[in-house]
Write a protein that holds these residues in place. Structure first.
Motif, PDB file in Angstrom:
ATOM      1  N   UNK A  87      26.407  76.794 130.202  1.00  0.00           N
ATOM      2  CA  UNK A  87      27.441  75.776 130.317  1.00  0.00           C
ATOM      3  C   UNK A  87      28.068  75.416 128.979  1.00  0.00           C
ATOM      4  N   UNK A  88      27.258  75.438 127.914  1.00  0.00           N
ATOM      5  CA  UNK A  88      27.788  74.881 126.666  1.00  0.00           C
ATOM      6  C   UNK A  88      27.203  75.493 125.395  1.00  0.00           C
ATOM      7  N   UNK A  89      26.862  76.787 125.428  1.00  0.00           N
ATOM      8  CA  UNK A  89      26.337  77.441 124.227  1.00  0.00           C
ATOM      9  C   UNK A  89      27.383  78.412 123.698  1.00  0.00           C
ATOM     10  N   UNK A  90      28.098  78.058 122.635  1.00  0.00           N
ATOM     11  CA  UNK A  90      29.153  78.931 122.110  1.00  0.00           C
ATOM     12  C   UNK A  90      28.571  80.128 121.360  1.00  0.00           C
ATOM     13  N   UNK A  91      29.139  81.309 121.610  1.00  0.00           N
ATOM     14  CA  UNK A  91      28.669  82.530 120.955  1.00  0.00           C
ATOM     15  C   UNK A  91      29.852  83.432 120.629  1.00  0.00           C
ATOM     16  N   UNK A  92      29.612  84.321 119.662  1.00  0.00           N
ATOM     17  CA  UNK A  92      30.499  85.454 119.416  1.00  0.00           C
ATOM     18  C   UNK A  92      29.782  86.693 119.934  1.00  0.00           C
ATOM     19  N   UNK A  93      30.447  87.465 120.797  1.00  0.00           N
ATOM     20  CA  UNK A  93      29.803  88.623 121.409  1.00  0.00           C
ATOM     21  C   UNK A  93      30.813  89.755 121.568  1.00  0.00           C
ATOM     22  N   UNK A  94      30.412  90.829 122.278  1.00  0.00           N
ATOM     23  CA  UNK A  94      31.283  91.993 122.529  1.00  0.00           C
ATOM     24  C   UNK A  94      31.848  92.550 121.226  1.00  0.00           C
ATOM     25  N   UNK A  95      30.972  93.004 120.361  1.00  0.00           N
ATOM     26  CA  UNK A  95      31.392  93.530 119.064  1.00  0.00           C
ATOM     27  C   UNK A  95      30.534  92.999 117.930  1.00  0.00           C
ATOM     28  N   UNK A  96      29.741  91.980 118.238  1.00  0.00           N
ATOM     29  CA  UNK A  96      28.897  91.392 117.194  1.00  0.00           C
ATOM     30  C   UNK A  96      27.849  92.383 116.687  1.00  0.00           C
ATOM     31  N   UNK A  97      27.279  93.201 117.579  1.00  0.00           N
ATOM     32  CA  UNK A  97      26.263  94.165 117.164  1.00  0.00           C
ATOM     33  C   UNK A  97      26.840  95.158 116.162  1.00  0.00           C
ATOM     34  N   UNK A  98      28.073  95.580 116.361  1.00  0.00           N
ATOM     35  CA  UNK A  98      28.719  96.485 115.406  1.00  0.00           C
ATOM     36  C   UNK A  98      28.902  95.799 114.056  1.00  0.00           C
ATOM     37  N   UNK A  99      29.184  94.519 114.096  1.00  0.00           N
ATOM     38  CA  UNK A  99      29.336  93.738 112.864  1.00  0.00           C
ATOM     39  C   UNK A  99      28.013  93.703 112.101  1.00  0.00           C
ATOM     40  N   UNK A 100      26.914  93.473 112.831  1.00  0.00           N
ATOM     41  CA  UNK A 100      25.582  93.447 112.208  1.00  0.00           C
ATOM     42  C   UNK A 100      25.277  94.793 111.554  1.00  0.00           C
ATOM     43  N   UNK A 101      25.569  95.877 112.264  1.00  0.00           N
ATOM     44  CA  UNK A 101      25.294  97.212 111.723  1.00  0.00           C
ATOM     45  C   UNK A 101      26.195  97.532 110.528  1.00  0.00           C
ATOM     46  N   UNK A 117      27.490  95.562 108.271  1.00  0.00           N
ATOM     47  CA  UNK A 117      27.127  94.852 107.041  1.00  0.00           C
ATOM     48  C   UNK A 117      25.610  94.791 106.811  1.00  0.00           C
ATOM     49  N   UNK A 118      24.884  95.537 107.676  1.00  0.00           N
ATOM     50  CA  UNK A 118      23.421  95.628 107.515  1.00  0.00           C
ATOM     51  C   UNK A 118      22.780  94.234 107.389  1.00  0.00           C
ATOM     52  N   UNK A 119      23.161  93.374 108.287  1.00  0.00           N
ATOM     53  CA  UNK A 119      22.646  92.008 108.256  1.00  0.00           C
ATOM     54  C   UNK A 119      21.182  91.970 108.689  1.00  0.00           C
ATOM     55  N   UNK A 120      20.414  91.079 108.088  1.00  0.00           N
ATOM     56  CA  UNK A 120      18.983  90.967 108.365  1.00  0.00           C
ATOM     57  C   UNK A 120      18.618  89.538 108.758  1.00  0.00           C
ATOM     58  N   UNK A 121      17.666  89.440 109.665  1.00  0.00           N
ATOM     59  CA  UNK A 121      17.161  88.126 110.073  1.00  0.00           C
ATOM     60  C   UNK A 121      16.515  87.432 108.884  1.00  0.00           C
ATOM     61  N   UNK A 122      16.628  86.121 108.859  1.00  0.00           N
ATOM     62  CA  UNK A 122      16.006  85.234 107.881  1.00  0.00           C
ATOM     63  C   UNK A 122      16.656  85.333 106.497  1.00  0.00           C
ATOM     64  N   UNK A 123      16.928  86.532 106.004  1.00  0.00           N
ATOM     65  CA  UNK A 123      17.396  86.699 104.623  1.00  0.00           C
ATOM     66  C   UNK A 123      18.888  86.453 104.463  1.00  0.00           C
ATOM     67  N   UNK A 124      19.670  86.712 105.517  1.00  0.00           N
ATOM     68  CA  UNK A 124      21.125  86.559 105.412  1.00  0.00           C
ATOM     69  C   UNK A 124      21.575  85.206 105.977  1.00  0.00           C
ATOM     70  N   UNK A 125      22.442  84.543 105.207  1.00  0.00           N
ATOM     71  CA  UNK A 125      22.970  83.223 105.567  1.00  0.00           C
ATOM     72  C   UNK A 125      24.492  83.333 105.667  1.00  0.00           C
ATOM     73  N   UNK A 126      25.026  82.812 106.760  1.00  0.00           N
ATOM     74  CA  UNK A 126      26.450  82.971 107.054  1.00  0.00           C
ATOM     75  C   UNK A 126      27.228  81.686 106.820  1.00  0.00           C
ATOM     76  N   UNK A 127      28.478  81.884 106.362  1.00  0.00           N
ATOM     77  CA  UNK A 127      29.470  80.810 106.325  1.00  0.00           C
ATOM     78  C   UNK A 127      30.607  81.256 107.242  1.00  0.00           C
ATOM     79  N   UNK A 128      30.916  80.451 108.275  1.00  0.00           N
ATOM     80  CA  UNK A 128      31.817  80.871 109.348  1.00  0.00           C
ATOM     81  C   UNK A 128      32.975  79.888 109.477  1.00  0.00           C
ATOM     82  N   UNK A 129      34.196  80.422 109.401  1.00  0.00           N
ATOM     83  CA  UNK A 129      35.400  79.613 109.600  1.00  0.00           C
ATOM     84  C   UNK A 129      36.142  80.097 110.839  1.00  0.00           C
ATOM     85  N   UNK A 130      36.870  79.201 111.476  1.00  0.00           N
ATOM     86  CA  UNK A 130      37.852  79.579 112.501  1.00  0.00           C
ATOM     87  C   UNK A 130      39.239  79.274 111.954  1.00  0.00           C
TER      88      UNK A 130
END
Length: 260
Positions: free
Chosen positions: A194-208, A210-223
């Motif tokens: 009902x109310x959980x905003x996400x970015x999807x359908x292409x996010x996995x390609x983005x992770x690959x 930029x070789x993003x890693x759990x815990x170690x990578x911190x994001x700054x996100x603008x719209x």
């Protein structure tokens, strides 16, 4: 001279003494085997059993016993590994706290950071959302970036027209997502549940990409809204730190006071 009567008396007395002695011996034997004596003997028996149980056991040196001991050792090691499997220790160091506090207080210019100063790309940027990547953000089975509900409502939804706001089970809004090198990918901005905003359908390609890693990578996100196409876009910058795991509650509350 002793008379015959005296001799008889002497013999009689001797027999009585003998009988009395035999009676005493019998009584002594009966008393020795009374139950009280058996109860008194019990502690001695118990102590003997305890001493036997504490005695060191001799280990067998035959090849069969050695193989069995080795098998039990491997089994114990496997159980120990399985009991600790999946447990990730949180990072609660003061060094991590200081580094992330400094990072959280900076507010880089996305135009300079991602678009090399090309100010004609964006009409208006939202306030940034900052987050640490979690396991669910990068694992293959999820394929989405989860964004905090309250953060999105406060910082991003005001940029959208009413018809653009994702609702529940709808397919979501097509958006362009610019990465740290300025390249763009198409994704979906939608609501899970009902109310959980996400970015999807292409996010996995983005992770690959930029070789993003759990815990170690911190994001700054603008719209932002693209100045030319008028489409809704996201800009994402990534910073990597030497963080060993999920942040402790102490650090999370200091760095991300309103994560949701």
């Amino acid at each position: 001279m002793v008379t015959s009567n005296e001799e008889t008396t002497s013999v009689v007395i001797a027999q009585e003494d003998r009988e009395a002695a035999e009676t005493l011996i019998k009584l002594s034997q009966d008393t020795r085997y009374q139950p009280v004596e058996e109860e008194d003997a019990a502690p001695s028996s118990t102590l003997s059993l305890q001493q036997v149980s504490k005695a060191p056991q001799k280990s067998c040196s035959c090849e069969k016993c050695k193989a069995k001991e080795k098998q039990h050792s491997k089994k114990d090691d496997k159980i120990s590994m399985e009991s600790t499997k999946g447990k990730t220790e949180v990072d609660d160091t003061d060094e991590t706290l200081m580094i992330l506090q400094e990072w959280s207080h900076t507010n880089p210019d996305p135009v300079k950071k991602l678009f090399n100063g090309a100010a004609d790309v964006a009409e208006l940027f939202s306030e940034p959302i900052k987050k640490q990547l979690t396991m669910s953000d990068v694992e293959n089975g999820q394929c989405r970036l989860m964004l905090g509900k309250q953060q999105v409502q406060k910082k991003m939804l005001p940029l959208l027209e009413h018809s653009e706001i994702p609702q529940g089970k709808t397919e979501g809004l097509d958006v362009s997502v610019y990465g740290p090198n300025g390249e763009v990918q198409t994704m979906k901005f939608k609501m899970w549940g009902e109310d959980t905003p996400v970015l999807t359908s292409g996010w996995k390609d983005f992770v690959d990409e930029y070789k993003l890693e759990k815990h170690r990578d911190f994001l700054t996100i603008w719209m932002f809204r693209h100045r030319v196409t008028r489409g809704i876009c996201f800009a994402i910058d990534s910073t990597r730190f030497s963080v060993t795991g999920p942040l402790s509650s102490r650090i999370s509350k200091s760095v991300f006071p309103n994560p949701n």
